[in-house]
Design a protein around this motif. Sequence first.
Motif, short mmCIF file in Angstrom:
data_model
loop_
_atom_site.label_atom_id
_atom_site.label_comp_id
_atom_site.label_asym_id
_atom_site.label_seq_id
_atom_site.Cartn_x
_atom_site.Cartn_y
_atom_site.Cartn_z
N THR A 169 -39.67 -24.36 -53.62
CA THR A 169 -38.42 -24.46 -53.95
C THR A 169 -37.81 -25.85 -54.58
OG1 THR A 169 -37.74 -23.09 -52.21
CG2 THR A 169 -36.02 -24.43 -53.00
N ALA A 170 -37.39 -25.73 -55.81
CA ALA A 170 -37.05 -26.69 -56.81
C ALA A 170 -36.26 -26.30 -58.28
CB ALA A 170 -38.16 -27.64 -57.11
N ALA A 171 -35.94 -27.29 -58.77
CA ALA A 171 -35.46 -27.13 -60.23
C ALA A 171 -36.98 -27.46 -60.75
CB ALA A 171 -34.24 -28.01 -60.54
N TYR A 172 -37.25 -26.37 -61.96
CA TYR A 172 -38.38 -26.66 -62.68
C TYR A 172 -37.91 -26.88 -64.15
CZ TYR A 172 -41.40 -24.74 -59.01
OH TYR A 172 -42.02 -24.75 -57.73
N TYR A 173 -38.47 -27.81 -65.00
CA TYR A 173 -38.06 -28.24 -66.14
C TYR A 173 -39.72 -28.23 -67.06
CZ TYR A 173 -34.13 -30.29 -63.70
OH TYR A 173 -33.09 -30.43 -62.92
N CYS A 174 -39.21 -27.64 -68.29
CA CYS A 174 -40.10 -27.68 -69.08
C CYS A 174 -40.02 -28.86 -70.06
CB CYS A 174 -39.80 -26.36 -70.24
SG CYS A 174 -41.01 -26.31 -71.61
N THR A 175 -41.26 -29.41 -70.30
CA THR A 175 -41.31 -30.61 -71.09
C THR A 175 -42.47 -30.34 -72.27
OG1 THR A 175 -43.12 -31.83 -70.01
CG2 THR A 175 -40.79 -32.00 -69.31
N ALA A 176 -41.86 -31.11 -73.39
CA ALA A 176 -42.80 -30.92 -74.42
C ALA A 176 -43.22 -32.58 -75.24
CB ALA A 176 -42.52 -30.10 -75.65
N GLN B 262 -35.50 -28.19 -79.10
CA GLN B 262 -34.84 -27.61 -77.95
C GLN B 262 -35.80 -26.83 -77.15
OE1 GLN B 262 -31.57 -25.21 -80.00
NE2 GLN B 262 -30.18 -26.94 -79.49
N LEU B 263 -35.90 -26.70 -75.91
CA LEU B 263 -36.69 -26.15 -74.76
C LEU B 263 -35.67 -25.35 -73.85
CD1 LEU B 263 -39.05 -29.18 -73.98
CD2 LEU B 263 -39.47 -27.22 -75.59
N VAL B 264 -35.82 -24.08 -73.82
CA VAL B 264 -34.88 -23.22 -73.16
C VAL B 264 -35.63 -22.53 -72.08
CG1 VAL B 264 -33.27 -21.47 -73.08
CG2 VAL B 264 -33.19 -23.06 -74.70
N GLU B 265 -35.61 -22.86 -70.68
CA GLU B 265 -36.33 -22.23 -69.56
C GLU B 265 -35.65 -20.81 -68.98
OE1 GLU B 265 -36.65 -26.88 -68.55
OE2 GLU B 265 -35.00 -25.46 -69.55
N SER B 266 -36.27 -20.01 -68.62
CA SER B 266 -35.93 -18.82 -68.03
C SER B 266 -36.76 -18.30 -67.11
CB SER B 266 -35.51 -17.88 -69.11
OG SER B 266 -36.81 -17.36 -69.89
N GLY B 267 -36.51 -17.27 -66.17
CA GLY B 267 -37.37 -16.72 -65.07
C GLY B 267 -37.19 -17.27 -63.67
N TRP C 77 -37.10 -32.69 -72.96
CA TRP C 77 -36.86 -31.89 -71.78
C TRP C 77 -36.04 -30.61 -71.80
CZ3 TRP C 77 -38.75 -33.05 -66.60
CH2 TRP C 77 -39.57 -34.28 -66.59
N GLY C 78 -36.31 -29.48 -71.05
CA GLY C 78 -35.16 -28.42 -70.92
C GLY C 78 -34.03 -28.66 -70.19
N GLN C 79 -33.38 -27.64 -69.85
CA GLN C 79 -32.23 -27.85 -68.75
C GLN C 79 -32.69 -27.44 -67.58
OE1 GLN C 79 -32.67 -25.34 -70.76
NE2 GLN C 79 -32.12 -23.50 -69.32
N GLY C 80 -33.64 -26.96 -67.21
CA GLY C 80 -34.25 -26.69 -66.00
C GLY C 80 -33.84 -25.09 -65.47
N THR C 81 -34.61 -24.63 -64.69
CA THR C 81 -34.38 -23.25 -63.93
C THR C 81 -34.79 -23.23 -62.48
OG1 THR C 81 -34.76 -20.94 -64.13
CG2 THR C 81 -36.57 -22.33 -64.44
N GLN C 82 -34.00 -22.75 -61.66
CA GLN C 82 -33.90 -22.69 -60.34
C GLN C 82 -34.96 -21.80 -59.55
OE1 GLN C 82 -32.75 -25.21 -58.23
NE2 GLN C 82 -33.80 -24.27 -56.46
N CYS D 81 -40.60 -20.85 -71.23
CA CYS D 81 -39.68 -21.93 -71.90
C CYS D 81 -40.05 -21.71 -73.37
CB CYS D 81 -40.54 -23.12 -71.63
SG CYS D 81 -39.77 -24.65 -72.31
N ALA D 82 -38.85 -21.33 -73.94
CA ALA D 82 -38.72 -20.87 -75.17
C ALA D 82 -38.45 -22.24 -76.07
CB ALA D 82 -37.89 -19.89 -75.59
#
Length: 115
Positions: free
Chosen positions: A90-97, A3-8, A105-110, A22-23
């Motif tokens: 400006t975009a949705a940013y996604y963490c990947t591993a 599980q990948l969880v983006e924030s910020g 993939w994470g769910q993304g953060t705007q 991305c935690a």
Amino acid sequence: QVQLVESGGGLVQAGGSLRLSCATSTNIFIFNAMAWHRQAPGKQRELVAAISSGGTTNYSDSVKGRFTISRDNAKNTLVLQMDSLKPDDTAAYYCTARIARTNYWGQGTQVTVSS
């Protein structure tokens, strides 16, 4: 299960900074590589920055010199420090591993940068 969880993410004026995190609940050492991607409305997804398990980093030309990718191994967290932000960021940013050939993939953060 990884599980990948983006924030910020958030709204910032041009020239400002944001720090994305991305935690993951998984031990970060098992990932072969981690990265940040972004996708703006109507545009293709873009690889922004990547970091290997050995710490080697790569950046897209559009963010080189402004963004810094890093890993906090003790906290199992991937970080993207974004400075000198532009409206084009400006975009949705996604963490990947990646583990072997599997990408998670994470769910993304705007991120929205106003001019």
